[in-house]
Design an enzyme around this catalytic site. Structure first.
Site, short mmCIF file in Angstrom:
data_model
loop_
_atom_site.label_atom_id
_atom_site.label_comp_id
_atom_site.label_asym_id
_atom_site.label_seq_id
_atom_site.Cartn_x
_atom_site.Cartn_y
_atom_site.Cartn_z
N CYS A 15 -2.76 -1.68 -9.94
CA CYS A 15 -3.01 -0.30 -9.50
C CYS A 15 -3.65 0.51 -10.63
O CYS A 15 -3.11 0.56 -11.74
CB CYS A 15 -1.71 0.37 -9.06
SG CYS A 15 -1.96 2.06 -8.46
N MET A 59 0.85 -1.20 0.00
CA MET A 59 0.00 0.00 0.00
C MET A 59 0.88 1.24 0.00
O MET A 59 1.69 1.44 0.91
CB MET A 59 -0.92 -0.02 1.22
CG MET A 59 -1.99 -1.11 1.17
SD MET A 59 -3.04 -1.20 2.63
CE MET A 59 -1.99 -2.10 3.77
N MET A 60 0.71 2.05 -1.03
CA MET A 60 1.53 3.24 -1.20
C MET A 60 1.38 4.18 -0.01
O MET A 60 0.28 4.44 0.47
CB MET A 60 1.14 3.98 -2.48
CG MET A 60 1.50 3.23 -3.75
SD MET A 60 3.28 2.98 -3.94
CE MET A 60 3.84 4.67 -4.12
N GLY A 111 -5.70 -5.86 3.06
CA GLY A 111 -5.25 -4.52 2.72
C GLY A 111 -5.51 -3.52 3.83
O GLY A 111 -4.95 -3.63 4.93
N ARG A 112 -6.40 -2.58 3.57
CA ARG A 112 -6.58 -1.45 4.47
C ARG A 112 -7.08 -1.81 5.85
O ARG A 112 -6.82 -1.10 6.82
CB ARG A 112 -7.49 -0.42 3.79
CG ARG A 112 -6.68 0.42 2.82
CD ARG A 112 -7.46 0.96 1.65
NE ARG A 112 -6.53 1.73 0.82
CZ ARG A 112 -5.67 1.19 -0.04
NH1 ARG A 112 -5.62 -0.12 -0.20
NH2 ARG A 112 -4.85 1.95 -0.75
N GLN A 118 7.57 -5.24 -4.14
CA GLN A 118 6.66 -5.06 -5.27
C GLN A 118 7.21 -4.01 -6.21
O GLN A 118 7.54 -2.89 -5.80
CB GLN A 118 5.26 -4.66 -4.85
CG GLN A 118 4.32 -4.72 -6.08
CD GLN A 118 2.92 -4.21 -5.84
OE1 GLN A 118 2.75 -3.03 -5.52
NE2 GLN A 118 1.93 -5.06 -6.00
#
Length: 335
Positions: free
Chosen positions: A100, A18-19, A235-236, A70
Site C-alpha cells: 500500500c 481493499m480498504m 481487485g476492483r 491482512q
C-alpha cells in the site's frame, strides 16, 4: 505442487484486500459468487488488532473460509501478537501488507515503503511465522519495487530475503509504487504493469507459491495470466462488477458449468441479510456491496438507484432488494 503451507492451488483465485470495501458483508457476498476463491480482509494494523474492538475488526462468518487476515505494521513483536490473535480467531492465513502506497500508511512506516527494507520485512515475517500455527501460512503481498527501483534482480533479492524468513507465498502487484507524487489511485494505474517479472520469478523460484495481481479485470485476463503461476488476485473489478468474479470462478474451477443468473445468486444472500437485520445491522451496510451486480445490463442503473436510495431509510429490508430486482426485470423486458 505442494509446499509446507499447503497446496499451491489454494491461491488459484483470490479477491484482494481493499480498504473500506472488503468487510465481512462484502466477503459473504463474494463467497456466494465465487465458492472457490480465497478472500481477504481489509488491511488491519497490528496495533488495532491488539488493542481494538476485535469483534468489529476480526469477526467473520463461517461461510467465508478460506479467509485471510491482512495486517499492516512494521514492528515484529506487534505483528507476531496480532498473528497469534488472528489465528485464534480462525483465520486461514495471515498476510503482511508490503504494497500500500498511501501517505497515511507511509507515515506509519508500513505498506509499500517496506520494499526498501527487506531485512525488516524478513524480521517481521520470521516473528509472524514463529507465532502462527503450522496450518496458518504467513504470506506477503508486495509490489515490484518503489520509486527509482527498476531492477528485477533487486525485486528478486527482496523475495529471497523474505522467503528465507519463512514466507513461501507471495502475491505480487505487478507494478512498482511511487511513494511521492502519485495518489493511491494513480499508483494503481500509472506505473506500468510488468507481468513478465512475476512469471520470471515463478520460473526462477519454482518452490515458492506466486500469485499475480494488478490490472486483471476480465475472464480473458485471468486465463491469460494463470498458466505458469499459482494464482491470480482480483481487485476492483471484483467489487465494481462483482458478476465478473462469478465468471472467473466458473472459468477456473468448473468451466463445464453454465454461470448462474445474477438474480439467483443474489437471492441466495437473503438468509444472511435477514440474519443481519435481525441483529440490528442496517441494510445499507450490506447493500452497498451489491450495487454493481447488474453493471452493464439493462436495468442495471435502476437496480443501483433503487438500492442506493432506499437502503439508508430506517426499516429497509429484503423487500427493497426484491423491488430493485423487479425494476431490473421490467427494464430488461422493455429493452
Amino acid at each position: 505442487m505442494t509446499t509446507e503451507t499447503g497446496p499451491a492451488g489454494e491461491w488459484r483465485l483470490s479477491v484482494a484486500p481493499m480498504m473500506d470495501w472488503t468487510d465481512r458483508h462484502c466477503r459473504v457476498f463474494h463467497r456466494l459468487l465465487a465458492p472457490n476463491a480465497r478472500l481477504y480482509t481489509e488491511m488491519v494494523h497490528a496495533q488495532a488488532v491488539i488493542h481494538g474492538d476485535r469483534e468489529r475488526l476480526l469477526g467473520f462468518d463461517a461461510v467465508e473460509h478460506p479467509v485471510a487476515l491482512q495486517l499492516g505494521g512494521s514492528d515484529p513483536a506487534h505483528l507476531a501478537e496480532a498473528t497469534r490473535i488472528g489465528a485464534d480467531w480462525g483465520y486461514d492465513e495471515v498476510n503482511l501488507n508490503v504494497g500500500c502506497p498511501s501517505d497515511r500508511v507511509q507515515a506509519g512506516r508500513f505498506g509499500a515503503c517496506l520494499m526498501k527494507e527487506p531485512a525488516l520485512v524478513a524480521d517481521c515475517v520470521a516473528a509472524m511465522h514463529a507465532a502462527a500455527p503450522a496450518n496458518v501460512p504467513v504470506t506477503v503481498k508486495c509490489r515490484l519495487g518503489v520509486d527509482e527501483m527498476e531492477d528485477y534482480d533487486v525485486f528478486r533479492a527482496f523475495v529471497d530475503t523474505v522467503a528465507l524468513a519463512g514466507c513461501r507465498v507471495f502475491v505480487v502487484h505487478a507494478r512498482k509504487a511511487w511513494l511521492q507524487g502519485l495518489s493511491p489511485k494513480e499508483n494503481r494505474e500509472i506505473p506500468p504493469l510488468r507481468y513478465e517479472w512475476v512469471h520470471r520469478l515463478k520460473r526462477e523460484r519454482p518452490d515458492l507459491v506466486v500469485a499475480i495481481n494488478g490490472g486483471l479485470a476480465t475472464v480473458e485476463d485471468v486465463l491469460a495470466q494463470s498458466p505458469g503461476l499459482d494464482g491470480v488476485m482480483i481487485g476492483r473489478a471484483a467489487y465494481h462488477e462483482p458478476y465478473r468474479l462469478h465468471l472467473m470462478d466458473r472459468a477456473l474451477f468448473t468451466p463445464s458449468q453454465a454461470p448462474e443468473e445474477r438474480a439467483d445468486l443474489l437471492r441466495k444472500l437473503r438468509p444472511y441479510v435477514e440474519d443481519c437485520l435481525g441483529r440490528g445491522v442496517a441494510l445499507k451496510h450490506v447493500s452497498r456491496h451489491l450495487l454493481g451486480l447488474f453493471h452493464g445490463q439493462p436495468g442495471g442503473r435502476l437496480f443501483r438507484q433503487v438500492l442506493s436510495e432506499g437502503a439508508p431509510h430506517a426499516g429497509a429490508g429484503w423487500e427493497l432488494v426484491e423491488r430493485a430486482l423487479a425494476a431490473t426485470t421490467r427494464r430488461g423486458a422493455a429493452a
